[in-house]
Write a protein that holds these residues in place. Structure first.
Motif, short mmCIF file in Angstrom:
data_model
loop_
_atom_site.label_atom_id
_atom_site.label_comp_id
_atom_site.label_asym_id
_atom_site.label_seq_id
_atom_site.Cartn_x
_atom_site.Cartn_y
_atom_site.Cartn_z
N LEU A 207 0.82 -1.21 0.00
CA LEU A 207 0.00 0.00 0.00
C LEU A 207 0.86 1.26 0.00
CD1 LEU A 207 -2.99 0.92 0.12
CD2 LEU A 207 -2.77 0.98 2.62
N ALA A 208 2.06 1.17 0.58
CA ALA A 208 2.98 2.30 0.60
C ALA A 208 3.67 2.51 -0.74
CB ALA A 208 4.02 2.11 1.70
N GLY A 209 3.35 1.68 -1.72
CA GLY A 209 3.94 1.83 -3.05
C GLY A 209 5.21 1.05 -3.26
N LEU A 210 5.57 0.17 -2.33
CA LEU A 210 6.80 -0.60 -2.44
C LEU A 210 6.52 -1.88 -3.23
CD1 LEU A 210 7.98 -0.14 1.25
CD2 LEU A 210 8.79 1.11 -0.78
N PRO A 211 7.38 -2.21 -4.19
CA PRO A 211 7.13 -3.39 -5.02
C PRO A 211 7.47 -4.68 -4.30
CG PRO A 211 9.20 -2.37 -5.66
CD PRO A 211 8.59 -1.47 -4.62
N THR A 212 6.75 -5.74 -4.61
CA THR A 212 7.08 -7.06 -4.05
C THR A 212 8.26 -7.65 -4.81
OG1 THR A 212 5.43 -8.09 -5.49
CG2 THR A 212 4.72 -7.48 -3.28
N SER A 213 8.90 -8.61 -4.18
CA SER A 213 10.13 -9.18 -4.72
C SER A 213 9.92 -9.84 -6.08
CB SER A 213 10.68 -10.21 -3.74
OG SER A 213 11.81 -10.85 -4.27
N THR A 214 10.89 -9.63 -6.96
CA THR A 214 10.88 -10.28 -8.27
C THR A 214 11.71 -11.55 -8.28
OG1 THR A 214 12.80 -8.98 -8.97
CG2 THR A 214 10.62 -8.05 -9.42
N TYR A 215 12.35 -11.89 -7.14
CA TYR A 215 13.32 -12.99 -7.18
C TYR A 215 13.25 -13.95 -6.01
CZ TYR A 215 15.94 -10.04 -3.91
OH TYR A 215 16.31 -9.28 -2.83
N ILE A 216 12.49 -13.63 -4.96
CA ILE A 216 12.35 -14.52 -3.81
C ILE A 216 10.88 -14.56 -3.42
CG2 ILE A 216 12.90 -14.90 -1.38
CD1 ILE A 216 15.59 -13.72 -1.80
#
Length: 278
Positions: A207-216
């Motif tokens: 919600l804070a605009g931080l992306p989820t991990s693309t590798y783990i």
């Protein structure tokens, strides 16, 4: 009607009054019964003393306790003998006491990032009525070991234990946060409570605009069975990897006070949502 004459003391005879006749008796009774007796004057009375009504107050609930575990420590690298010794890691395994952590390509260390973010989270939680316990008092010491960090959370009776880290993938394109939790669970706290804490934290970070991990992990969540602090925890516990320190965009955010504040606000928001939901 007969008159009886009595001699007085040297005076005239005195007539004896006639005895009551039945008629006079009846008349007398009628007269007596027709006259109401005078009412008694009311006796003033004082109001009965009243006892004070007892009041009951519900004691305020104690503030929730949250343990913050900033990863690594500033002097770990200078004490390899201490941090390399083996300690219990749960599931029948052992691990090194601790590690030095990673760093950005420019040299900003993970231990400093984790400490700074944890202090900011602590201040935000304290301002919202949460009692915070830190697993280390500053960023100048050694350890504590991973099993000791878990023990601090267990002994505090914490509502939540949150470890704060940043990752060091060698792939510079890898980025995004993930939230690790113990799986499969080893006790009740590692089951539904820990999963709820992990998903609540993930949702607030996103919600804070931080992306989820693309590798783990997947969708920002990473079930793990190899992290000692999570395996040994008897309280709901998660480990937040805020992102990849080797990614240039995230490294820039980690290295700036504004960036660290944004991570701290998101993490604090996740903790508050979890403890307030009960």
């Amino acid at each position: 009607m007969a008159l009886t004459l009595l001699s007085g003391c040297g005076g005239e005879p005195v007539a004896t009054p006639p005895a009551d006749t039945p008629e006079t008796t009846v008349i007398s009774q009628r007269m007596t019964s027709s006259v109401a007796p005078p009412e008694a004057s009311p006796v003033p009375t004082s109001p009965a003393p009243t006892s004070p009504v007892p009041t009951t107050t519900t004691p305020a609930a104690p503030p929730p306790v949250v343990v913050l575990d900033p990863g690594h420590n500033g002097a770990n690298a200078a004490h390899p003998g201490d941090i390399n010794r083996s300690v219990p890691a749960g599931r029948g395994r052992t691990k090194p006491c601790n590690t030095t952590g990673t760093a950005t390509n420019a040299g900003y260390p993970e231990h400093a990032f984790a400490w700074d973010v944890a202090v900011r989270v602590r201040d935000l939680l304290t301002a919202n009525g949460v009692q915070v316990v830190m697993t280390r008092p500053d960023d100048n010491g050694v350890g504590p070991c991973v099993d000791r960090r878990a023990a601090i959370g267990n002994s505090s009776g914490a509502a939540a234990v949150v470890s704060i880290h940043a990752d060091g993938s060698t792939d510079p394109s890898a980025h995004g946060f993930h939230v690790a939790y113990s799986s499969p669970p080893l006790n009740e706290a590692q089951g539904e409570p820990a999963l709820k804490l992990a998903t609540t934290m993930r949702d607030k970070l996103r919600l804070a605009g931080l992306p989820t991990s693309t590798y783990i992990g997947s969708d920002g969540l990473s079930p793990r069975d190899d992290l000692a602090g999570l395996n040994l925890s008897e309280r709901p516990a998660v480990l937040v990897e805020c992102g990849n320190m080797r990614n240039s965009t995230e490294a820039a955010a980690f290295s700036s006070p504004e960036g660290r504040q944004s991570y701290a606000e998101a993490i604090a928001g996740g903790i508050l949502s979890y403890v307030r939901a009960g």
